[in-house]
Design a protein around this motif. Sequence first.
Motif, PDB file in Angstrom:
ATOM      1  N   ALA A   1      57.481  74.379  -9.800  1.00 59.56           N
ATOM      2  CA  ALA A   1      58.242  73.258 -10.357  1.00 59.56           C
ATOM      3  C   ALA A   1      58.405  72.152  -9.315  1.00 59.56           C
ATOM      4  CB  ALA A   1      59.612  73.748 -10.832  1.00 59.56           C
ATOM      5  N   GLY A   2      58.161  70.925  -9.755  1.00 60.25           N
ATOM      6  CA  GLY A   2      58.340  69.770  -8.879  1.00 60.25           C
ATOM      7  C   GLY A   2      57.144  69.438  -8.022  1.00 60.25           C
ATOM      8  N   GLU A   3      56.124  70.272  -8.061  1.00 59.54           N
ATOM      9  CA  GLU A   3      54.934  70.041  -7.240  1.00 59.54           C
ATOM     10  C   GLU A   3      53.771  69.508  -8.070  1.00 59.54           C
ATOM     11  OE1 GLU A   3      55.361  73.449  -3.742  1.00 59.54           O
ATOM     12  OE2 GLU A   3      53.610  73.433  -5.075  1.00 59.54           O
ATOM     13  N   SER A   4      52.956  68.701  -7.434  1.00 63.99           N
ATOM     14  CA  SER A   4      51.683  68.260  -8.016  1.00 63.99           C
ATOM     15  C   SER A   4      50.580  68.660  -7.044  1.00 63.99           C
ATOM     16  CB  SER A   4      51.695  66.737  -8.231  1.00 63.99           C
ATOM     17  OG  SER A   4      50.422  66.303  -8.703  1.00 63.99           O
ATOM     18  N   PRO A   5      49.885  69.779  -7.314  1.00 62.58           N
ATOM     19  CA  PRO A   5      48.890  70.259  -6.352  1.00 62.58           C
ATOM     20  C   PRO A   5      47.741  69.268  -6.144  1.00 62.58           C
ATOM     21  CG  PRO A   5      49.434  71.961  -7.942  1.00 62.58           C
ATOM     22  CD  PRO A   5      50.022  70.690  -8.459  1.00 62.58           C
ATOM     23  N   ILE A   6      47.319  69.131  -4.909  1.00 59.22           N
ATOM     24  CA  ILE A   6      46.142  68.339  -4.554  1.00 59.22           C
ATOM     25  C   ILE A   6      44.933  69.246  -4.408  1.00 59.22           C
ATOM     26  CG2 ILE A   6      45.112  66.933  -2.708  1.00 59.22           C
ATOM     27  CD1 ILE A   6      47.971  65.920  -2.139  1.00 59.22           C
TER      28      ILE A   6
ATOM     29  N   VAL B   1      48.298  75.973   0.080  1.00 61.01           N
ATOM     30  CA  VAL B   1      48.404  75.064  -1.054  1.00 61.01           C
ATOM     31  C   VAL B   1      48.816  73.700  -0.515  1.00 61.01           C
ATOM     32  CG1 VAL B   1      49.542  74.560  -3.246  1.00 61.01           C
ATOM     33  CG2 VAL B   1      49.059  76.938  -2.596  1.00 61.01           C
ATOM     34  N   VAL B   2      48.060  72.666  -0.897  1.00 63.68           N
ATOM     35  CA  VAL B   2      48.381  71.299  -0.515  1.00 63.68           C
ATOM     36  C   VAL B   2      48.883  70.600  -1.778  1.00 63.68           C
ATOM     37  CG1 VAL B   2      47.568  69.177   0.584  1.00 63.68           C
ATOM     38  CG2 VAL B   2      46.490  71.375   1.153  1.00 63.68           C
ATOM     39  N   ALA B   3      50.059  70.021  -1.717  1.00 59.20           N
ATOM     40  CA  ALA B   3      50.644  69.442  -2.932  1.00 59.20           C
ATOM     41  C   ALA B   3      51.482  68.222  -2.576  1.00 59.20           C
ATOM     42  CB  ALA B   3      51.505  70.482  -3.648  1.00 59.20           C
ATOM     43  N   ASN B   4      51.725  67.420  -3.590  1.00 57.57           N
ATOM     44  CA  ASN B   4      52.681  66.318  -3.474  1.00 57.57           C
ATOM     45  C   ASN B   4      53.996  66.732  -4.114  1.00 57.57           C
ATOM     46  OD1 ASN B   4      51.056  64.436  -2.145  1.00 57.57           O
ATOM     47  ND2 ASN B   4      50.162  63.692  -4.061  1.00 57.57           N
ATOM     48  N   VAL B   5      55.077  66.438  -3.423  1.00 51.66           N
ATOM     49  CA  VAL B   5      56.417  66.585  -3.990  1.00 51.66           C
ATOM     50  C   VAL B   5      57.042  65.204  -3.916  1.00 51.66           C
ATOM     51  CG1 VAL B   5      58.670  67.663  -3.803  1.00 51.66           C
ATOM     52  CG2 VAL B   5      56.612  68.987  -3.274  1.00 51.66           C
ATOM     53  N   GLY B   6      57.091  64.529  -5.062  1.00 53.92           N
ATOM     54  CA  GLY B   6      57.466  63.127  -5.045  1.00 53.92           C
ATOM     55  C   GLY B   6      56.393  62.339  -4.301  1.00 53.92           C
ATOM     56  N   LYS B   7      56.792  61.604  -3.283  1.00 51.33           N
ATOM     57  CA  LYS B   7      55.835  60.825  -2.495  1.00 51.33           C
ATOM     58  C   LYS B   7      55.455  61.521  -1.197  1.00 51.33           C
ATOM     59  CE  LYS B   7      57.330  56.336  -4.284  1.00 51.33           C
ATOM     60  NZ  LYS B   7      57.812  54.963  -3.938  1.00 51.33           N
TER      61      LYS B   7
ATOM     62  N   THR C   1      45.891  64.051  -9.109  1.00 49.84           N
ATOM     63  CA  THR C   1      45.799  62.592  -8.945  1.00 49.84           C
ATOM     64  C   THR C   1      45.257  62.239  -7.562  1.00 49.84           C
ATOM     65  OG1 THR C   1      48.104  62.512  -8.190  1.00 49.84           O
ATOM     66  CG2 THR C   1      47.701  62.128 -10.538  1.00 49.84           C
ATOM     67  N   SER C   2      44.441  63.140  -7.007  1.00 50.89           N
ATOM     68  CA  SER C   2      43.903  62.888  -5.676  1.00 50.89           C
ATOM     69  C   SER C   2      42.381  63.010  -5.718  1.00 50.89           C
ATOM     70  CB  SER C   2      44.510  63.867  -4.665  1.00 50.89           C
ATOM     71  OG  SER C   2      44.147  63.523  -3.345  1.00 50.89           O
ATOM     72  N   VAL C   3      41.762  63.017  -4.542  1.00 46.71           N
ATOM     73  CA  VAL C   3      40.302  63.039  -4.434  1.00 46.71           C
ATOM     74  C   VAL C   3      39.709  64.195  -5.242  1.00 46.71           C
ATOM     75  CG1 VAL C   3      38.388  63.350  -2.819  1.00 46.71           C
ATOM     76  CG2 VAL C   3      40.360  61.969  -2.163  1.00 46.71           C
ATOM     77  N   GLY C   4      38.709  63.885  -6.080  1.00 48.18           N
ATOM     78  CA  GLY C   4      38.003  64.905  -6.838  1.00 48.18           C
ATOM     79  C   GLY C   4      38.587  65.237  -8.194  1.00 48.18           C
ATOM     80  N   ASP C   5      39.694  64.559  -8.598  1.00 47.51           N
ATOM     81  CA  ASP C   5      40.246  64.856  -9.924  1.00 47.51           C
ATOM     82  C   ASP C   5      39.416  64.151 -11.001  1.00 47.51           C
ATOM     83  OD1 ASP C   5      42.161  62.421 -11.161  1.00 47.51           O
ATOM     84  OD2 ASP C   5      41.694  62.270  -9.028  1.00 47.51           O
ATOM     85  N   TRP C   6      39.489  64.622 -12.232  1.00 45.82           N
ATOM     86  CA  TRP C   6      38.633  64.155 -13.322  1.00 45.82           C
ATOM     87  C   TRP C   6      38.782  62.664 -13.566  1.00 45.82           C
ATOM     88  CZ3 TRP C   6      34.488  64.792 -16.082  1.00 45.82           C
ATOM     89  CH2 TRP C   6      34.365  64.227 -17.351  1.00 45.82           C
TER      90      TRP C   6
END
Length: 895
Positions: free
Chosen positions: A208-213, A313-319, A456-461
């Motif tokens: 929750a709260g993460e956006s994986p890169i 795991v590399v992810a964004n949490v907010g900015k 929403t990072s390098v290599g996403d569709w």
Amino acid sequence: MSETTRRRKLIEVALPLDEINAACKADKDRKTGTIRNLHKWFAPMPLPAWRALLFASLIDDPEDDNLRVGLLDLIKRLVANGADLPDDETLVEARDRLEKQFPDGLPPVLDPFCGGGSTLIESQRLGLPTYGSDLNPVPVLISRTLTETLPPLAARPALHKGQEPESGLFSLGPSGRFSGLVNDVMHYAELVRAQALDVLEPYYETLAGESPIAWLWARTAACPNPTCGVVTPLLTTYWLSKKSGDRAWLVAEPDGQGIVLRVVSGRADGAPAESLKIGDGVFACARCDATLDGPYLRAEGKAGRLGLRMICVVANVGKKRIYRSPTDEESSVLQRIPTDAEEFDVPINIDGQSIRVGLYGMTSWGSLMNSRQRLTLATFADLVAANRERIISDGGDETWATAITTLLGLAVGKMAQFSSSMAIWRNQPQAKTEAALSTHNLPMTWDFPEVNVFGTSVGDWRGLVKTALRALPFVSDAPTASATVIQGDARSATLPSPGLVATDPPYFDAIGYADISDFFYVWHRRALRTVHPDLYGTIATPKNGELTAVASRHGNNKREAQRYFIEGFTETFRNLKGQLLPELPMLVVYASKEQKAGKGEETRWSAILSAMIAADLEITGSWPIRGTTEARMVSAGTNAVSSYIVMVCRPRSQSAQTCSLADFNRSLRRELGSAVRDLQAASILPVDLAQAAMGPGMQIFSRYRAVLDQSGARVQVDQALRAINSALGEVLDEQEGDLDSESRFAVRWWATHGWAPGAFGEADKAVRPLGISVDDVVRAQVATSHANKVQLLGRSGLDRDWIPSNDISPTAWEAVHHLADRLIDGRGELEAARLMGELGPLQDPAMELTYRLHDIAAKSSRTSDQERYNALISAWSELIKLGSTAATTVAGRIF
């Protein structure tokens, strides 16, 4: 048209090389917003170069200096915008010129090795009917999309107006002529993404709260020590990110019978321990002192005992970006993926050029991905294939549906570059994923990122589709220029009527095109076989008939591979010669991945030139086109194309005579000197001078029906190339005679001693024949004399306020090394340019000396010095341009 009345084309007389090379550099430097964004292809020649070359090949040389200047100015304007397209007014003028040259109709252009489509798209831009082919379906698909599929769809409205996500992101050229297509591509890309997420979401859990890169993985192997047996993660580095103020790394700690990996992140300083990698493909056990060497790891791989372990795991949490250890559920995700389909078992040619993965048991294309990556790629490919019918049911016609589906299918191919274990995690300067195949080979990788294609990072569709669409502004808008691109063998390629042939053929054995193309082909085929059925009749790309010298196709017999290459290209050139309009030449672009001369390089050039000679072609002009991306330092082992050599060819005259080897050598010595000076004036890189000199040398050789040695035997091309290299060496030796005496001494001393000191007595003997003394050399600040030793100055400790006008005895040696010092070790181009502007009459001898020193460094394997001199020449033209400016600002100072 008879040979006696045939007029030379402009390309056989003059080209504005500086402007063309500047445009090529701008094109290569640009990463986003070029036709290369559509899809990966290998060693593409920049668009500005083909635009200039094609125009100059079609236009007669006016045989009048003033009129020629006007034509060269037009070519300069055609490339003046660098990576961007020329303005409409210039294009209209160029097309008008061509129509006047050919009042009965413009000739067609043929490229039988169409590659990434550069030749075709630029001939089409000039308004010419265009025909392309290739045996390999991947370049056919790319070229067909750019020149045949897309141009008719400009300005067509979208089916789904008002529903397009982020449509304002794109710069689409004049009036946004492809905005409708872009809108619909993004609309259907979103549908494919949503459908794929429905299928794949169970395998992409996130906290929750993460956006994986990305999820980072490492291969694992059990320690060979029977008393240990611990499963070691084969990590090439413990670094995760070297971002300033936010460093992250891994710590490996033995724990019972296993290895615990702990993530350390958010650190302003500090560094990890040395990694377990102790050599190329050699690792240390994480617990004991045992070595997991190459033979052991290869055996483990072939036995299927190399494992995979998620390490981070590399992810964004907010900015904010975070690095953390994976949960148990994340680590075990691969165990929950459905069984692989048979289509993943398409075999790799493990003996192919630069393919090393087979040594470790990776023998199918599916084995280059983990199971989640395979499932993801298969899901997207299947949904893209099914989407074509949806487009038609939504009101799109066949051409609209074909275009959208093709663009999405190409995006699936691009996805494979990021969604495979061949991708690389770059931990600096901004940690991110780097796509596979950046070096045109398949090395073994030990740790790799798995990108989040829904992120929403390098290599996403979404990002892959958007990037591909950034190629659309470069599609031709010529109103009447048709294009046809088919799969076919160059040995039988034809034009509907005689025209111009311009091509960039395979580089001998430098790239295994067909073998590596299967990396993309298996996914293209899955997505597009109903859209382009003519390209996908086989489960892998055709290998038989490919015109390369890959030894694995010939029983690993290099001599047989070379013979096949020469015979195949002899047949090809004979066929292509028959497609020429009598007044037009053939353009053949050739280069090599090698940056150093040697037997391999000689073989590559000898092979293609032998085929030309055997096909009765005469080289009537040659031009070096810069292929590098920057004024680079050439590292040992570099395999990037530095310069493309453009050879202008004509059918050899029926009246051509034979000549003796002695006469050929005399002609070389008489004509090569001026040609080399022209190449140097065009700032050809020293590392490429030997390649570039082959052009004017082979012009001499190919004008004869045969060159005969003393026994009456025909001199072969490899012998002619050796003669050309010998003559080049003599030219460089002769240029040394133009130098001041102190610099001539320095060259000879450096050739023997380099930067090391030598005996005073030896220096005294060397300097006296030049009419000077060691004291003169010391006063000129070329060398020092101390403790009965003489040592050259120039590598370090130079006075950065030196200018020739303040020196009692300025020398070319000083000029070269002060320039290199300021360019490479000082403040860079602007500071070096200031000095360049002060050199005056030292400028030309300094340039010649740089080439001479590079030649010595290359022959002496002094790589560091070779790099410096190469970098200086690479920047030479720019330094002259900047140096001529009245005021140059360096770090806030005005000179």
